[in-house]
Design a protein around this motif. Sequence first.
Motif, PDB file in Angstrom:
ATOM      1  N   UNK A 168     -37.030  -8.058 -33.470  1.00  0.00           N
ATOM      2  CA  UNK A 168     -36.226  -6.854 -33.249  1.00  0.00           C
ATOM      3  C   UNK A 168     -36.627  -6.120 -31.976  1.00  0.00           C
ATOM      4  N   UNK A 169     -37.768  -6.454 -31.392  1.00  0.00           N
ATOM      5  CA  UNK A 169     -38.107  -5.870 -30.090  1.00  0.00           C
ATOM      6  C   UNK A 169     -37.090  -6.289 -29.026  1.00  0.00           C
ATOM      7  N   UNK A 170     -36.410  -7.400 -29.236  1.00  0.00           N
ATOM      8  CA  UNK A 170     -35.403  -7.866 -28.279  1.00  0.00           C
ATOM      9  C   UNK A 170     -34.038  -7.232 -28.526  1.00  0.00           C
ATOM     10  N   UNK A 171     -33.829  -6.682 -29.699  1.00  0.00           N
ATOM     11  CA  UNK A 171     -32.504  -6.178 -30.082  1.00  0.00           C
ATOM     12  C   UNK A 171     -32.254  -4.805 -29.462  1.00  0.00           C
ATOM     13  N   UNK A 172     -30.994  -4.422 -29.316  1.00  0.00           N
ATOM     14  CA  UNK A 172     -30.673  -3.095 -28.783  1.00  0.00           C
ATOM     15  C   UNK A 172     -30.883  -2.008 -29.839  1.00  0.00           C
ATOM     16  N   UNK A 173     -32.120  -1.882 -30.265  1.00  0.00           N
ATOM     17  CA  UNK A 173     -32.550  -0.882 -31.232  1.00  0.00           C
ATOM     18  C   UNK A 173     -33.697  -0.090 -30.602  1.00  0.00           C
ATOM     19  N   UNK A 174     -34.225   0.883 -31.328  1.00  0.00           N
ATOM     20  CA  UNK A 174     -35.241   1.763 -30.749  1.00  0.00           C
ATOM     21  C   UNK A 174     -36.658   1.206 -30.861  1.00  0.00           C
ATOM     22  N   UNK A 175     -36.836   0.046 -31.496  1.00  0.00           N
ATOM     23  CA  UNK A 175     -38.189  -0.450 -31.746  1.00  0.00           C
ATOM     24  C   UNK A 175     -39.006  -0.615 -30.461  1.00  0.00           C
ATOM     25  N   UNK A 176     -38.481  -1.330 -29.484  1.00  0.00           N
ATOM     26  CA  UNK A 176     -39.261  -1.584 -28.274  1.00  0.00           C
ATOM     27  C   UNK A 176     -39.527  -0.286 -27.515  1.00  0.00           C
ATOM     28  N   UNK A 177     -38.558   0.600 -27.433  1.00  0.00           N
ATOM     29  CA  UNK A 177     -38.735   1.856 -26.709  1.00  0.00           C
ATOM     30  C   UNK A 177     -39.770   2.729 -27.403  1.00  0.00           C
ATOM     31  N   UNK A 178     -39.670   2.872 -28.716  1.00  0.00           N
ATOM     32  CA  UNK A 178     -40.588   3.736 -29.447  1.00  0.00           C
ATOM     33  C   UNK A 178     -42.023   3.216 -29.355  1.00  0.00           C
ATOM     34  N   UNK A 179     -42.221   1.932 -29.647  1.00  0.00           N
ATOM     35  CA  UNK A 179     -43.582   1.395 -29.647  1.00  0.00           C
ATOM     36  C   UNK A 179     -44.145   1.387 -28.225  1.00  0.00           C
ATOM     37  N   UNK A 180     -43.304   1.147 -27.225  1.00  0.00           N
ATOM     38  CA  UNK A 180     -43.748   1.219 -25.831  1.00  0.00           C
ATOM     39  C   UNK A 180     -44.307   2.601 -25.522  1.00  0.00           C
ATOM     40  N   UNK A 181     -43.577   3.636 -25.892  1.00  0.00           N
ATOM     41  CA  UNK A 181     -44.031   5.003 -25.620  1.00  0.00           C
ATOM     42  C   UNK A 181     -45.288   5.330 -26.431  1.00  0.00           C
ATOM     43  N   UNK A 182     -45.374   4.813 -27.662  1.00  0.00           N
ATOM     44  CA  UNK A 182     -46.550   5.078 -28.494  1.00  0.00           C
ATOM     45  C   UNK A 182     -47.799   4.446 -27.884  1.00  0.00           C
ATOM     46  N   UNK A 183     -47.706   3.164 -27.511  1.00  0.00           N
ATOM     47  CA  UNK A 183     -48.872   2.497 -26.918  1.00  0.00           C
ATOM     48  C   UNK A 183     -49.249   3.171 -25.599  1.00  0.00           C
ATOM     49  N   UNK A 184     -48.251   3.541 -24.795  1.00  0.00           N
ATOM     50  CA  UNK A 184     -48.534   4.213 -23.518  1.00  0.00           C
ATOM     51  C   UNK A 184     -49.263   5.525 -23.752  1.00  0.00           C
TER      52      UNK A 184
END
Length: 398
Positions: A168-184
């Motif tokens: 789902x990190x590849x899907x047009x959902x908020x998962x990749x954006x949210x986790x990216x900001x969290x890790x950053x």
Amino acid sequence: MMQWLARTGSRVPPHWRYALLVFAVSRVALSLLGILVRQALEGAGVGPPSAEAQMLQDQAAVSPHVWYSMWFAWDAFQYRDLAEVPWGGWTHTGFPLLFPVLAKAVAVPLGGDTELALLLISAAAYVVLLSYLYRWTLLVLGDSGGPDDHATARRACRYLALMPAGFLFHAPLTESLFVCLAVAAFYHAERRQWLLVGVIGYFLSMSRSVGFLVVVPLAMLLLRERGYRLGPRALLAHLRAGWPLLLVPAGWLTFMAYSRWRVGDWFDYQNEQRRGWQIEPQSPLRTIWTGLCEEVAPIDRTRLYVALVVLAIAVAGLWWLHPAYAVYTVLLVLASMTIGPVVYRSLLRYLLVAFPLAAVLAGATAGRERDTAFTAVLAGTQGVLFALWIAYWTHTVI
């Protein structure tokens, strides 16, 4: 030519090289698997019941190419529709607006193609996420920055990508954006760059409803830096140093203020969730009790077991990581359970926020045999779940 490529590649930092490699390999593998699964289902005459065939038609309208259209399912269409609303015209606030607002901006140079914009944002955020995870792992688990430390960082990136619902990190959902900001945010907190942490945290809490909770573990890292001193003077000093953390809950307050300005209700998000998806908040302990001790579908109970394993690993991770990361994982997983029994269908998706698990597992699997075995188990599990996600009418992962 090959020598030029080798020289150019050697100039790229290792965290970017490995992030791009993981992204490319996983994207190609999943695309091939998705095409194969879709062709197999069509060849066997297996498809959604007539009541759920609309999503298949919506995917076909996105693109006739399965490798592209298959990523659009469930909430992806909601974000697409929100991204197509004129600027400032959002009256449906049942979804946080950061993702569709970014897509709307990115779609401008793409000729208004909001679907492509959503996919590009997810892809870019995923690559940045993996890069940050690599560097964060070096900070929290690395001792010398030697080859073993970099091997651990690579394992962490690989394990996150191979989490059960990691596709789902590849899907047009908020998962990749949210986790990216969290890790950053946590990476820069480890480097004591608190103003940058606050700015990132502001957008983090605008991307998903649970984002404002991240202020708690970030504050724990601030207290660690300042020696856990107490008392009025110490608290005042903590506030002077860590005031940017106030920007984290301010992000969600901004979204609430927009709801109040646009539709006249500070809590329109909760009301939209109730009207659209019958979500009634309840204690996460009640959700766990219902899943374990009352009559629920076997697949729902299995999802809950996976969530409990994630929580157990987060606690076990205290051996490797600061308690702030266990608190982060427990807070966000339990917060997802507050939406009641509705959560079961999406629980595997919500568990993707638990990025510290990747580092914990990377620290526990040093050695080629353990790493190979664990990678194989994760890849096989994700492959099965991805095939079931392609067959969206099974409602296995939503």
